[in-house]
Design a protein around this motif. Structure first.
Motif, PDB file in Angstrom:
ATOM      1  N   LYS A  50       0.841  -1.193   0.000  1.00  0.00           N
ATOM      2  CA  LYS A  50       0.000   0.000   0.000  1.00  0.00           C
ATOM      3  C   LYS A  50       0.882   1.253   0.000  1.00  0.00           C
ATOM      4  N   ARG A  51       0.228   2.377  -0.291  1.00  0.00           N
ATOM      5  CA  ARG A  51       0.981   3.624  -0.385  1.00  0.00           C
ATOM      6  C   ARG A  51       1.708   3.925   0.920  1.00  0.00           C
ATOM      7  N   SER A  52       1.122   3.505   2.030  1.00  0.00           N
ATOM      8  CA  SER A  52       1.733   3.748   3.339  1.00  0.00           C
ATOM      9  C   SER A  52       2.958   2.864   3.578  1.00  0.00           C
ATOM     10  N   GLY A  53       3.190   1.890   2.649  1.00  0.00           N
ATOM     11  CA  GLY A  53       4.334   0.999   2.834  1.00  0.00           C
ATOM     12  C   GLY A  53       3.944  -0.310   3.493  1.00  0.00           C
ATOM     13  N   THR A  55       2.229  -3.888   3.762  1.00  0.00           N
ATOM     14  CA  THR A  55       1.826  -4.898   2.793  1.00  0.00           C
ATOM     15  C   THR A  55       0.650  -5.693   3.337  1.00  0.00           C
ATOM     16  N   ASP A 101       2.212  -3.196  -6.229  1.00  0.00           N
ATOM     17  CA  ASP A 101       1.511  -2.107  -5.568  1.00  0.00           C
ATOM     18  C   ASP A 101       0.154  -1.883  -6.232  1.00  0.00           C
ATOM     19  N   ALA A 102      -0.635  -1.017  -5.600  1.00  0.00           N
ATOM     20  CA  ALA A 102      -2.011  -0.792  -6.058  1.00  0.00           C
ATOM     21  C   ALA A 102      -2.037  -0.274  -7.500  1.00  0.00           C
ATOM     22  N   TYR A 103      -1.026   0.513  -7.863  1.00  0.00           N
ATOM     23  CA  TYR A 103      -0.983   1.051  -9.220  1.00  0.00           C
ATOM     24  C   TYR A 103      -0.875  -0.075 -10.250  1.00  0.00           C
ATOM     25  N   GLU A 104      -0.045  -1.069  -9.953  1.00  0.00           N
ATOM     26  CA  GLU A 104       0.122  -2.198 -10.876  1.00  0.00           C
ATOM     27  C   GLU A 104      -1.145  -3.040 -10.974  1.00  0.00           C
ATOM     28  N   TYR A 128      -8.223   6.345 -12.013  1.00  0.00           N
ATOM     29  CA  TYR A 128      -6.955   5.658 -11.806  1.00  0.00           C
ATOM     30  C   TYR A 128      -5.779   6.378 -12.469  1.00  0.00           C
TER      31      TYR A 128
END
Ligand SMILES: [Zn+2]
Length: 168
Positions: A50-53, A55, A101-104, A128
């Motif tokens: 996640k963006r916060s690091g 998992t 990550d969420a982007y992928e 997105y």
């Protein structure tokens, strides 16, 4: 592995079976203490950063929740969404990635969502990919039209295909 019945700390594997798609192994285990049997399923872990690091394990449910909003009012059923999430997971597993990550994940969602419903796809992509102008929508729609032309022509490697690839 604790016995789920008596909490005995040990268990014995009596049978192992790989699933048809090879993605998991089911093990039949027996507790030496109470003699009861239970099954465990082993899959390669797939983690999302996640963006916060932090998992967390990959979840199809989260994929479904992520696209559900974009599908509001569209002819997309819960089964369609479940199938989409399954395809997303299969694509990720097939790529051999253990952590993403969420982007992928969003990137992996775009393809099957476009096949499912173009309007939902545009909505999802606009959030997105952070569309912030009409031009962004125009560009995305141009790609969709080009892909459609390519799909309806007999030449699978037309210019529209390349354009779409660079767009993502
Ligand atoms: Zn037991």
């Amino acid at each position: 592995m604790h016995c789920p019945f008596c909490r005995h700390a040990d268990s014995r594997v009596v049978d192992s079976r790989t699933s048809d798609d090879g993605a998991s192994i089911r093990r039949r285990r027996q507790c030496p203490e109470c003699n009861r049997r239970f099954t465990t399923v082993e899959t390669a872990s797939l983690s999302v950063v996640k963006r916060s690091g932090v998992t967390e394990p990959f979840s199809r449910e989260k994929v479904v929740n992520g696209v559900r909003k974009a599908c509001q009012g569209r002819p997309v059923s819960d089964d369609d969404l479940a199938l989409l999430a399954q395809r997303v997971e299969e694509t990720i597993r097939a790529s051999g990635t253990a952590e993403l990550d969420a982007y992928e994940i969003g990137l992996t969602i775009l393809g099957p969502l476009r096949e499912l419903d173009e309007v939902a796809y545009l909505r999802f992509a606009s959030v997105y990919q952070a569309f912030n102008s009409l031009e962004d929508f125009e560009a995305a729609i141009t790609v969709l039209r080009a892909e459609r032309d390519v799909a309806s022509s007999s030449d699978p490697a037309g210019p529209g295909d390349d354009e779409a690839r660079s767009e993502q």
